[in-house]
Design an enzyme around this catalytic site. Structure first.
Site, PDB file in Angstrom:
ATOM      1  N   CYS A  97       0.797  -1.218   0.000  1.00 60.73           N
ATOM      2  CA  CYS A  97       0.000   0.000   0.000  1.00 60.73           C
ATOM      3  C   CYS A  97       0.840   1.283   0.000  1.00 60.73           C
ATOM      4  CB  CYS A  97      -0.981  -0.026   1.161  1.00 60.73           C
ATOM      5  SG  CYS A  97      -2.345   1.126   0.936  1.00 60.73           S
ATOM      6  N   ARG A 134     -12.757   6.462   0.001  1.00 60.09           N
ATOM      7  CA  ARG A 134     -11.529   5.657  -0.067  1.00 60.09           C
ATOM      8  C   ARG A 134     -11.853   4.279  -0.637  1.00 60.09           C
ATOM      9  NH1 ARG A 134      -7.305   7.458   2.936  1.00 60.09           N
ATOM     10  NH2 ARG A 134      -6.459   5.393   3.381  1.00 60.09           N
ATOM     11  N   HIS A 195      -3.463  -5.556   2.537  1.00 56.43           N
ATOM     12  CA  HIS A 195      -3.090  -5.638   3.958  1.00 56.43           C
ATOM     13  C   HIS A 195      -3.740  -6.884   4.537  1.00 56.43           C
ATOM     14  CE1 HIS A 195      -1.766  -1.416   4.265  1.00 56.43           C
ATOM     15  NE2 HIS A 195      -2.849  -1.058   3.598  1.00 56.43           N
TER      16      HIS A 195
HETATM   17  N1  GLN Z   1      -1.850   6.994   2.685  1.00 60.56           N
HETATM   18  C1  GLN Z   1      -2.036   6.188   1.533  1.00 60.56           C
HETATM   19  C2  GLN Z   1      -3.440   6.277   0.958  1.00 60.56           C
HETATM   20  O1  GLN Z   1      -4.296   6.672   1.585  1.00 60.56           O
HETATM   21  C3  GLN Z   1      -1.703   4.721   1.851  1.00 60.56           C
HETATM   22  C4  GLN Z   1      -2.594   4.149   2.907  1.00 60.56           C
HETATM   23  C5  GLN Z   1      -2.119   2.764   3.398  1.00 60.56           C
HETATM   24  O2  GLN Z   1      -0.937   2.412   3.391  1.00 60.56           O
HETATM   25  N2  GLN Z   1      -3.063   1.968   3.883  1.00 60.56           N
HETATM   26  O3  GLN Z   1      -3.677   5.925  -0.135  1.00 60.56           O
END
Ligand code: GLN
Length: 269
Positions: A97, A134, A195
């Site tokens: 990520c 998101r 993840h």
């Molecule tokens: N900050 C980054 C995003 O929001 C990665 C987030 C993460 O590693 N879960 O895309």
């Protein structure tokens, strides 16, 4: 298989560790030790130099925009160069990520200037801003002739240039909720949005990385099989969870909301 040693470098363990990402290190160490392969894990914090070729496998977990800023600053210059050289030398890299995003050319966070990446992958990532939902939820993706399962939560959308995706999305958002790709693969560098942590529920992928990393030091090896009944049950449970009706309804609602939100347009690499 005794006497074999694997050197693992854990990049920024104190900054980049969300949604159980450290579990990938625990899984790698456990699967190696169950085969009598010794593992040395090196915590490569901000103040540590990166020696290309010293480690067989480099790992970095995900992180929020604030931590990514510190990592991007620290990666600039010699460290990014050392990372690119390690990849060209076929060191195995697993980047999750936020780490994956920083392996591209740049990450454009929700606020503030672009964060320059290490340029390992030909890709860019753009966070579409706090007003755009998101990419959150369980993921099932096709990798080779198998499936990867995991959990994603990212605001950034990643657009691949001349680099192959790691997998194809069956359920979930993946790189950008648009082109069905998940992650990226260049030489032995693997980037993914998964993840969970990723490796405990995906033993075939974990062994793929271990075999590549051990062969980096000793040449081609055949890993002895392990009893993965627990891992397989966790894998199957993750698929079931991602395919239940409530999960499907939730995704449908997300897709409808996303398509109706202003600014839901693509940005090309
Ligand atoms: N900050 C980054 C995003 O929001 C990665 C987030 C993460 O590693 N879960 O895309």
């Amino acid at each position: 298989m005794s006497e074999l040693l694997l050197r693992v470098g854990h990049l920024y363990p104190e900054l980049m560790n969300v949604y159980g990402d450290r579990g990938n290190i625990i899984c790698l160490v456990g699967r190696c030790r169950r085969r009598g392969i010794a593992v040395e894990v090196d915590n490569l914090t901000e103040d540590r130099e990166l020696l290309p070729g010293f480690h067989d496998l480099l790992f970095m977990g995900g992180g929020q925009d604030r931590e990514q800023k510190r990592v991007a600053d620290d990666l600039q210059g010699s460290k990014a160069e050392a990372l690119r050289r390690a990849v060209e030398d076929d060191t195995v890299v697993l980047a999750i990520c936020g780490a994956y995003q920083l392996m591209g050319h740049y990450y454009r966070p929700a606020e503030g200037p672009d964060l320059p990446g290490a340029g390992v992958f030909d890709l860019v990532t753009v966070h579409k801003g706090a007003h755009v939902p998101r990419c959150i939820g369980n993921v099932v993706a096709r990798w080779r002739d198998g499936l990867l399962v995991g959990f994603e939560n990212h605001g950034g959308r990643t657009y691949l240039g001349a680099v192959s995706p790691l997998a194809r999305v069956i359920i979930g958002h993946g790189n950008n909720s648009e082109d069905g790709t998940e992650g990226a693969l260049y030489r032995r560098a693997f980037g993914t949005y998964l993840h969970g942590s990723l490796l405990p529920k995906n033993p075939a992928f974990a062994d793929h990385l271990i075999a590549l990393a051990v062969s980096h030091r000793y040449g081609p090896v055949a890993l002895s099989p392990l009893d993965d009944s627990l891992e397989q049950r966790a894998h199957a449970a993750a698929i079931r969870r991602a395919t239940t009706w409530p999960a499907r309804l939730r995704r449908l609602r997300q897709r409808l909301r996303r398509n109706s939100s202003p600014g839901a347009r693509t940005v090309r690499a």
